[in-house]
Design an enzyme around this catalytic site. Structure first.
Site, PDB file in Angstrom:
ATOM      1  N   ASP A 278      16.339   2.650  14.792  1.00  0.00           N
ATOM      2  CA  ASP A 278      17.661   2.796  15.405  1.00  0.00           C
ATOM      3  C   ASP A 278      17.951   1.593  16.298  1.00  0.00           C
ATOM      4  OD1 ASP A 278      19.871   4.406  15.487  1.00  0.00           O
ATOM      5  OD2 ASP A 278      18.928   6.004  16.663  1.00  0.00           O
TER       6      ASP A 278
ATOM      7  N   GLU B 101      25.530   2.722  15.142  1.00  0.00           N
ATOM      8  CA  GLU B 101      26.594   3.710  15.306  1.00  0.00           C
ATOM      9  C   GLU B 101      27.968   3.042  15.259  1.00  0.00           C
ATOM     10  OE1 GLU B 101      26.159   6.114  18.837  1.00  0.00           O
ATOM     11  OE2 GLU B 101      24.093   6.671  18.333  1.00  0.00           O
TER      12      GLU B 101
ATOM     13  N   GLU C 114      27.399  12.719  11.921  1.00  0.00           N
ATOM     14  CA  GLU C 114      26.979  13.629  13.005  1.00  0.00           C
ATOM     15  C   GLU C 114      28.160  14.440  13.539  1.00  0.00           C
ATOM     16  OE1 GLU C 114      24.356  12.072  16.000  1.00  0.00           O
ATOM     17  OE2 GLU C 114      24.430  13.943  17.135  1.00  0.00           O
TER      18      GLU C 114
HETATM   19  O1  KIV Z   1      18.601   9.138  17.465  1.00  0.00           O
HETATM   20  C1  KIV Z   1      18.644  10.078  16.674  1.00  0.00           C
HETATM   21  O2  KIV Z   1      17.782  10.965  16.647  1.00  0.00           O
HETATM   22  C2  KIV Z   1      19.760  10.128  15.744  1.00  0.00           C
HETATM   23  C3  KIV Z   1      19.940  11.384  14.963  1.00  0.00           C
HETATM   24  C4  KIV Z   1      20.595  12.399  15.797  1.00  0.00           C
HETATM   25  C5  KIV Z   1      20.671  11.143  13.696  1.00  0.00           C
HETATM   26  O3  KIV Z   1      20.510   9.223  15.668  1.00  0.00           O
END
Ligand code: KIV
Length: 246
Positions: free
Chosen positions: A73, A103, A170
């Site tokens: 992420d 995002e 989401e």
């Molecule tokens: O950071 C996370 O766990 C996420 C999920 C909610 C998709 O982005």
């Protein structure tokens, strides 16, 4: 209509043992999510997470995984410009991620294109955006108005066009999640996008591991699919250990 019969399975993991266990259990995709800010590091939301934190946890996860695809992420303010986005994506893949996630919708197109051109696959994250929680004043369901639905659908199409190989959706109302899933060629992976009937509205499903195993009892989202109660087990084992010493 979903694109395949089998639902793509995705769980978060933030450390070596959890990643190794969920990988060996057969999960398709592991997300080293910035949700680690809350469920591992004790912050109130994901806006406190830094790239250094993500790199630390991504490399731990990578050491435990043999089969699953690993998504790293991109934390808040690590992709404010296309150049910064490319550098962050490179750092995450150097730490062991196969893919990166960011995002946003149409506003992220240039960044997605840049990262994909650098040879790194990107998964988009659209709908409710946890990194915007402070601006939005909370976690709000998306797609409740015609205008918002249309903008989310356009954003999803733009992310596909830009080169995303899949999209996390989401907290979008179920009918919109279904519409986006039908409109796109790439898979959608949902969280909080099902209705009361629990019908699948996306091609895959992602959950935060602590919600599934019950190891973070202080906040459980309404859509959580809890399958164990690790918090209770930790309390019981600790108390038994203390008692065994006297
Ligand atoms: O950071 C996370 O766990 C996420 C999920 C909610 C998709 O982005």
């Amino acid at each position: 209509m979903l694109k395949g019969q089998r639902v793509i399975s995705m769980l978060t993991a933030y450390d070596y043992p959890t990643a190794r266990l969920v990988d060996e259990a057969g999960i398709d995709i592991i997300l080293v999510g910035d949700s680690l800010g809350m469920v591992v590091l004790g912050f109130p939301d994901t806006t406190h997470v830094t790239l250094d934190m993500m790199l630390h946890h991504t490399s731990a996860v990578a050491r435990g995984v043999k089969k699953a695809l690993i998504i790293g992420d991109m934390p808040i303010h690590s992709y404010d410009t296309p150049e910064q986005a490319i550098n962050t994506a490179k750092a995450l893949t150097n730490a062991g991620a196969d893919v990166v996630k960011l995002e946003g919708g149409i506003n992220q197109v240039a960044k997605v294109k840049g990262i994909v051109a650098a040879g790194i696959p990107v998964i988009g994250h659209h709908g409710m955006l946890p990194q915007r929680v402070l601006e939005e004043g909370g976690y709000k369901k998306k797609g409740k108005t015609e205008e918002e639905s249309e903008s989310i659908l356009q954003g999803a199409r733009a992310l596909q066009e830009a080169g995303c190989f899949a999209l996390v959706l989401e907290s979008i109302i179920p009918s919109l999640a279904e519409k986006i899933t039908a409109a796109l060629d790439i898979p959608t992976i949902g969280i909080g996008c099902k209705g009361k009937d629990k019908k699948q509205t996306c091609d895959g499903e992602v959950a935060v591991i602590t919600d599934v195993v019950g190891s973070y009892p202080w906040f459980i989202p309404p859509f959580a699919n809890q399958r164990a109660n690790i918090a209770e087990e930790i309390t019981r084992a600790t108390q038994e250990y203390i008692a065994s010493l006297s």
